[in-house]
Design an enzyme around this catalytic site. Sequence first.
Site, PDB file in Angstrom:
ATOM      1  N   LYS A 168      32.409  62.049 -13.864  1.00  0.00           N
ATOM      2  CA  LYS A 168      33.698  62.630 -13.468  1.00  0.00           C
ATOM      3  C   LYS A 168      34.297  63.237 -14.725  1.00  0.00           C
ATOM      4  O   LYS A 168      34.828  62.539 -15.582  1.00  0.00           O
ATOM      5  CB  LYS A 168      34.666  61.590 -12.904  1.00  0.00           C
ATOM      6  CG  LYS A 168      35.870  62.291 -12.262  1.00  0.00           C
ATOM      7  CD  LYS A 168      37.158  61.521 -12.353  1.00  0.00           C
ATOM      8  CE  LYS A 168      37.905  61.691 -13.630  1.00  0.00           C
ATOM      9  NZ  LYS A 168      38.414  63.045 -13.920  1.00  0.00           N
ATOM     10  N   GLU A 243      35.944  54.721 -25.479  1.00  0.00           N
ATOM     11  CA  GLU A 243      36.143  55.550 -26.689  1.00  0.00           C
ATOM     12  C   GLU A 243      37.536  56.149 -26.550  1.00  0.00           C
ATOM     13  O   GLU A 243      37.747  57.053 -25.738  1.00  0.00           O
ATOM     14  CB  GLU A 243      35.097  56.675 -26.757  1.00  0.00           C
ATOM     15  CG  GLU A 243      33.655  56.224 -26.577  1.00  0.00           C
ATOM     16  CD  GLU A 243      33.154  55.374 -27.715  1.00  0.00           C
ATOM     17  OE1 GLU A 243      33.711  55.465 -28.827  1.00  0.00           O
ATOM     18  OE2 GLU A 243      32.215  54.602 -27.482  1.00  0.00           O
ATOM     19  N   CYS A 277      40.103  63.379 -31.496  1.00  0.00           N
ATOM     20  CA  CYS A 277      40.416  61.954 -31.606  1.00  0.00           C
ATOM     21  C   CYS A 277      40.368  61.464 -33.048  1.00  0.00           C
ATOM     22  O   CYS A 277      41.101  60.563 -33.421  1.00  0.00           O
ATOM     23  CB  CYS A 277      39.466  61.146 -30.734  1.00  0.00           C
ATOM     24  SG  CYS A 277      37.741  61.561 -31.020  1.00  0.00           S
ATOM     25  N   GLU A 377      49.679  58.373 -31.408  1.00  0.00           N
ATOM     26  CA  GLU A 377      48.799  59.548 -31.373  1.00  0.00           C
ATOM     27  C   GLU A 377      49.563  60.711 -30.746  1.00  0.00           C
ATOM     28  O   GLU A 377      50.032  60.604 -29.609  1.00  0.00           O
ATOM     29  CB  GLU A 377      47.546  59.235 -30.553  1.00  0.00           C
ATOM     30  CG  GLU A 377      46.552  60.377 -30.560  1.00  0.00           C
ATOM     31  CD  GLU A 377      45.338  60.117 -29.679  1.00  0.00           C
ATOM     32  OE1 GLU A 377      45.521  59.752 -28.502  1.00  0.00           O
ATOM     33  OE2 GLU A 377      44.213  60.283 -30.172  1.00  0.00           O
TER      34      GLU A 377
HETATM   35  P1  NAD Z   1      43.046  60.761 -20.280  1.00  0.00           P
HETATM   36  O1  NAD Z   1      42.896  59.313 -20.558  1.00  0.00           O
HETATM   37  O2  NAD Z   1      44.285  61.247 -19.654  1.00  0.00           O
HETATM   38  O3  NAD Z   1      41.853  61.262 -19.326  1.00  0.00           O
HETATM   39  C1  NAD Z   1      40.493  61.075 -19.676  1.00  0.00           C
HETATM   40  C2  NAD Z   1      39.665  60.988 -18.421  1.00  0.00           C
HETATM   41  O4  NAD Z   1      39.989  59.787 -17.738  1.00  0.00           O
HETATM   42  C3  NAD Z   1      39.915  62.118 -17.423  1.00  0.00           C
HETATM   43  O5  NAD Z   1      38.698  62.452 -16.817  1.00  0.00           O
HETATM   44  C4  NAD Z   1      40.877  61.475 -16.433  1.00  0.00           C
HETATM   45  O6  NAD Z   1      40.854  62.067 -15.166  1.00  0.00           O
HETATM   46  C5  NAD Z   1      40.336  60.054 -16.398  1.00  0.00           C
HETATM   47  N1  NAD Z   1      41.275  59.016 -15.993  1.00  0.00           N
HETATM   48  C6  NAD Z   1      42.601  58.958 -16.235  1.00  0.00           C
HETATM   49  N2  NAD Z   1      43.120  57.831 -15.701  1.00  0.00           N
HETATM   50  C7  NAD Z   1      42.098  57.158 -15.129  1.00  0.00           C
HETATM   51  C8  NAD Z   1      42.000  55.941 -14.397  1.00  0.00           C
HETATM   52  N3  NAD Z   1      43.060  55.166 -14.165  1.00  0.00           N
HETATM   53  N4  NAD Z   1      40.782  55.564 -13.939  1.00  0.00           N
HETATM   54  C9  NAD Z   1      39.700  56.320 -14.171  1.00  0.00           C
HETATM   55  N5  NAD Z   1      39.724  57.501 -14.834  1.00  0.00           N
HETATM   56  C10 NAD Z   1      40.912  57.917 -15.324  1.00  0.00           C
HETATM   57  O7  NAD Z   1      42.756  61.482 -21.679  1.00  0.00           O
HETATM   58  P2  NAD Z   1      42.741  63.031 -22.006  1.00  0.00           P
HETATM   59  O8  NAD Z   1      44.145  63.522 -22.090  1.00  0.00           O
HETATM   60  O9  NAD Z   1      41.778  63.736 -21.109  1.00  0.00           O
HETATM   61  O10 NAD Z   1      42.085  63.025 -23.473  1.00  0.00           O
HETATM   62  C11 NAD Z   1      42.776  62.798 -24.644  1.00  0.00           C
HETATM   63  C12 NAD Z   1      42.533  61.390 -25.160  1.00  0.00           C
HETATM   64  O11 NAD Z   1      41.136  61.161 -25.333  1.00  0.00           O
HETATM   65  C13 NAD Z   1      43.148  61.178 -26.528  1.00  0.00           C
HETATM   66  O12 NAD Z   1      43.791  59.918 -26.554  1.00  0.00           O
HETATM   67  C14 NAD Z   1      41.941  61.169 -27.467  1.00  0.00           C
HETATM   68  O13 NAD Z   1      42.129  60.466 -28.665  1.00  0.00           O
HETATM   69  C15 NAD Z   1      40.906  60.550 -26.606  1.00  0.00           C
HETATM   70  N6  NAD Z   1      39.554  60.865 -27.094  1.00  0.00           N
HETATM   71  C16 NAD Z   1      38.823  59.865 -27.713  1.00  0.00           C
HETATM   72  C17 NAD Z   1      37.561  60.145 -28.234  1.00  0.00           C
HETATM   73  C18 NAD Z   1      36.722  59.079 -28.897  1.00  0.00           C
HETATM   74  O14 NAD Z   1      35.544  59.304 -29.133  1.00  0.00           O
HETATM   75  N7  NAD Z   1      37.281  57.923 -29.221  1.00  0.00           N
HETATM   76  C19 NAD Z   1      37.036  61.448 -28.114  1.00  0.00           C
HETATM   77  C20 NAD Z   1      37.806  62.425 -27.485  1.00  0.00           C
HETATM   78  C21 NAD Z   1      39.061  62.120 -26.973  1.00  0.00           C
END
Ligand code: NAD
Length: 478
Positions: A168, A243, A277, A377
Amino acid sequence: MNHFGKSFIGGRWVEPRGSQVFELVNPATEQPITSLRAGSVEDVDAAVKAARAAFPAFADTPVAQRLALLERIVECFQAREAEVLAAITREMGAPCSNKGMTGAAIDGFKAAHATLRDYRFEHVLGPNLVRREAIGVCGLITAWNWPAQLLATKAAYALAAGCTMVLKPSEFTPMTAHLVTEILDEAGVPPGVFNLVHGDGPTVGNAICRHPEVDCISFTGSTRAGVQIGEAAAATIKRVALELGGKSANIVLPDADLALAAEWNVTRAFSNTGQSCHAPTRMLVHESQVDEVLRLISAAVSRVRVGDPLDPATTMGPLVNQAQFERVQRYIRIGLDEGARLVCGGLGRPEGLATGYYVRPTVFADVTPAMTIAQEEIFGPVIAVLAYRTEDEALAIANGTPYGLGGYVFTRDAARGTAVGRRLRAGRVFLNGVPSNPMAPMGGYKRSGNGREMGPFGLEEYLEVKAMIGFPLPTDAG
Ligand code: NAD
């Protein structure tokens, strides 16, 4: 791009059955691109069933066959790299010059290939055999900020392990996910091994996490969603690799090459408009050198070219969407309200960019460790410069947030740098801005996550461990 908007289940493109419709907006123009119907809980169930049916045969494939598959994926991806980069530029605003967006995805498949080639699935431990086997059906849930690299890394290692999967992707970057799915299909990934269901987190993401036939979740995204995912997966005792977010510190020791440290920090923190990130968003500078470092930082910021991501000269495009734009504005306002000193940038759009989710590359000085902009962040191009007096104080500041993803040290004294690097509570630490390595484990301490991706540590997230006790030992096990 054929079949855009459909789910990919059991090797076929099928109409999604969800009721939600997402409008995709080009962040550089604020104009609609297209719309996308989400999948449903039933679509997730169908995708998981397809993955479950494909699992026994795929888990049993010889390593040589999976190596050949990864090689074909690299070839097919390289042939369509420009198309994938164009989709990323269109849907999330990354500059067309940012070839790392797709290069890192291809490198992910190459690194998974190299890892699998050298990996021993069985080894002898005393009188026993320890064997690693594919964990089963994997739920892959990804963020939008590195849309090809994030999903490529997960899929590459899950394929290398012999797992089957349901992806997804972020609802903000479905075009990239669609193209990568086409590439995997063209490369000959067997039907049912890789499945795609579009949708939001609370419906489709949640259904994947709760599904009893999903054996593990690999998630990249916010800490907020990571908590919800852990909770949803707990009832079925899935393995969950998270992650998550970061607030990474760059400790510039007094003997460092200050010009190098400032230039690198600005480039790295503002790359991808700060939506990375591992971005070094906190720069820790000895109190006696702050003025000099701020001059160097300002000079580096003046070389940032904010603008149209389709212009090859642009180094910083817009933020991904309106919500992200408002979030960054809110944090800049908080920084001002809490008494940080603005050195560059600030509220509002850059001059001449009235349309599009553009923000001004922003640097704050006189930031103290307890300020909101030093703790949370922001996920935008905002650097906080903090002064320290002693190395111990620098480490206390660096380690003093709930996060522990990246860490950076600049010094001319390698031994001192190593000592500081060892004391950073972070999953990946870098000396003097060396480039990243796709075979080194990547993951976080504390609320930055609990999983590891890339290289052998990344592969093992997709493997179960079996002890075989009392069985004859094979002569070729390591
Ligand atoms: P997000 O958490 O809003 O969404 C990420 C994914 O999770 C999306 O596909 C979203 O639809 C899904 N999602 C959201 N809520 C969910 C739930 N309750 N159950 C299942 N799936 C769910 O994050 P974002 O805005 O897409 O990305 C930014 C974040 O990602 C930042 O915090 C960044 O630091 C982090 N990030 C971390 C890494 C790493 O390797 N640690 C890499 C890239 C991004």
